[in-house]
Motif scaffolding. Structure first.
Motif, mmCIF file in Angstrom:
data_model
loop_
_atom_site.group_PDB
_atom_site.id
_atom_site.type_symbol
_atom_site.label_atom_id
_atom_site.label_comp_id
_atom_site.label_asym_id
_atom_site.label_seq_id
_atom_site.Cartn_x
_atom_site.Cartn_y
_atom_site.Cartn_z
ATOM 1 N N PHE A 51 -9.612 25.988 -27.144
ATOM 2 C CA PHE A 51 -9.486 26.619 -25.832
ATOM 3 C C PHE A 51 -8.280 26.097 -25.039
ATOM 4 C CE2 PHE A 51 -10.889 27.843 -21.508
ATOM 5 C CZ PHE A 51 -11.119 29.194 -21.761
ATOM 6 N N PRO A 52 -7.952 24.793 -25.092
ATOM 7 C CA PRO A 52 -6.722 24.335 -24.415
ATOM 8 C C PRO A 52 -5.470 25.048 -24.934
ATOM 9 C CG PRO A 52 -8.120 22.470 -24.947
ATOM 10 C CD PRO A 52 -8.721 23.656 -25.627
ATOM 11 N N THR A 53 -5.448 25.366 -26.219
ATOM 12 C CA THR A 53 -4.317 26.115 -26.788
ATOM 13 C C THR A 53 -4.257 27.515 -26.198
ATOM 14 O OG1 THR A 53 -4.508 24.876 -28.872
ATOM 15 C CG2 THR A 53 -3.268 26.940 -28.926
ATOM 16 N N LEU A 54 -5.435 28.127 -26.040
ATOM 17 C CA LEU A 54 -5.486 29.460 -25.442
ATOM 18 C C LEU A 54 -5.024 29.411 -23.987
ATOM 19 C CD1 LEU A 54 -8.874 30.907 -26.796
ATOM 20 C CD2 LEU A 54 -6.583 31.102 -27.762
ATOM 21 N N LEU A 55 -5.438 28.383 -23.267
ATOM 22 C CA LEU A 55 -5.025 28.249 -21.865
ATOM 23 C C LEU A 55 -3.518 28.044 -21.750
ATOM 24 C CD1 LEU A 55 -7.846 26.051 -20.282
ATOM 25 C CD2 LEU A 55 -7.507 28.520 -20.094
ATOM 26 N N LYS A 56 -2.948 27.299 -22.680
ATOM 27 C CA LYS A 56 -1.502 27.119 -22.685
ATOM 28 C C LYS A 56 -0.798 28.454 -22.911
ATOM 29 C CE LYS A 56 2.215 24.467 -24.864
ATOM 30 N NZ LYS A 56 2.567 23.452 -25.902
ATOM 31 N N GLY A 57 -1.324 29.247 -23.843
ATOM 32 C CA GLY A 57 -0.767 30.572 -24.083
ATOM 33 C C GLY A 57 -0.927 31.471 -22.872
#
Length: 217
Positions: free
Chosen positions: A12-18
């Motif tokens: 989810f942190p990767t998705l938030l970064k995107g």
């Protein structure tokens, strides 16, 4: 088929970064497309045909060709001569695409402002340029808000297309996570929900802005 959203929480942190990258792109595109669209509209209406016809061709070209084709042309076509970062191509591609649509909106709303207001402004001492930017453009902008808001909502969703040229926005980030976890369905559900929440907030913001400016139309 069993759902497992554990991998989604892990990435989810990767998705938030995107999502953050996509949001920055959307803000830049919104500024470029609205300001650029307004300038193109004013020039198209008030400048002689030698200048306005190329701009009208620009509007026609970007409104009649697919967005993905325009991005490929900028990234892979121009990329043979000029090395342009993918995120800059994304901003320019989306910006020019929606600039054309916004220019068309501004042309229509500028024409709804009565000629009498232009003549009255000139009669009290305003110059041609001052009349356009202090009398005509503010009214045209306010009248364009509903359509501009709709365009901006569509534009935010279209940032997902930038994953095709490697911009690390939300969809691109999810593709990386899916390639590792092999859980595409769960990731796509979460992405859809994120876009849905963004749309809700944008629609609420648009509705508030329309209420605030309704009395000026």
């Amino acid at each position: 088929m069993e759902f497992d959203f554990g991998p989604v929480m892990t990435y989810f942190p990767t998705l938030l970064k995107g999502l953050g990258v996509g949001s920055l792109v959307a803000v830049a595109v919104a500024f470029l497309s609205v300001v650029g669209g307004l300038v193109v509209a004013v020039i198209s209406i008030y400048i002689n045909k030698v200048v306005s016809w190329p701009l009208r061709f620009f509007i026609w070209l970007f409104m009649t060709t697919p967005l993905l084709l325009q991005l490929y042309f900028l990234y892979f076509g121009l990329g043979e001569w000029i090395l342009i970062p993918a995120i800059l191509v994304g901003i320019l591609g989306l910006g020019f695409h929606y600039m054309a649509y916004n220019a068309d909106i501004f042309i229509a709303t500028i024409k709804t402002v009565s000629d009498g207001q232009y003549e009255a402004s000139r009669s009290i001492g305003f110059g041609h340029i001052a009349t356009i930017f202090y009398i005509i453009v503010p009214q045209a902008f306010i009248r364009a808000i509903p359509q501009l808001g709709n365009n901006m909502i569509l534009m935010v969703k279209d940032t997902s297309v930038l994953s095709a040229i490697g911009v690390a926005e939300l969809v691109h980030a999810s593709q990386y996570a899916i390639s590792v976890t092999f859980r595409p369905f769960e990731f796509f559900i979460v992405i859809a929900l994120l876009y849905y929440v963004i749309n809700i907030f944008m629609e609420l913001g648009q509705a508030w802005l329309e209420r605030q400016t309704a009395y000026r139309r």
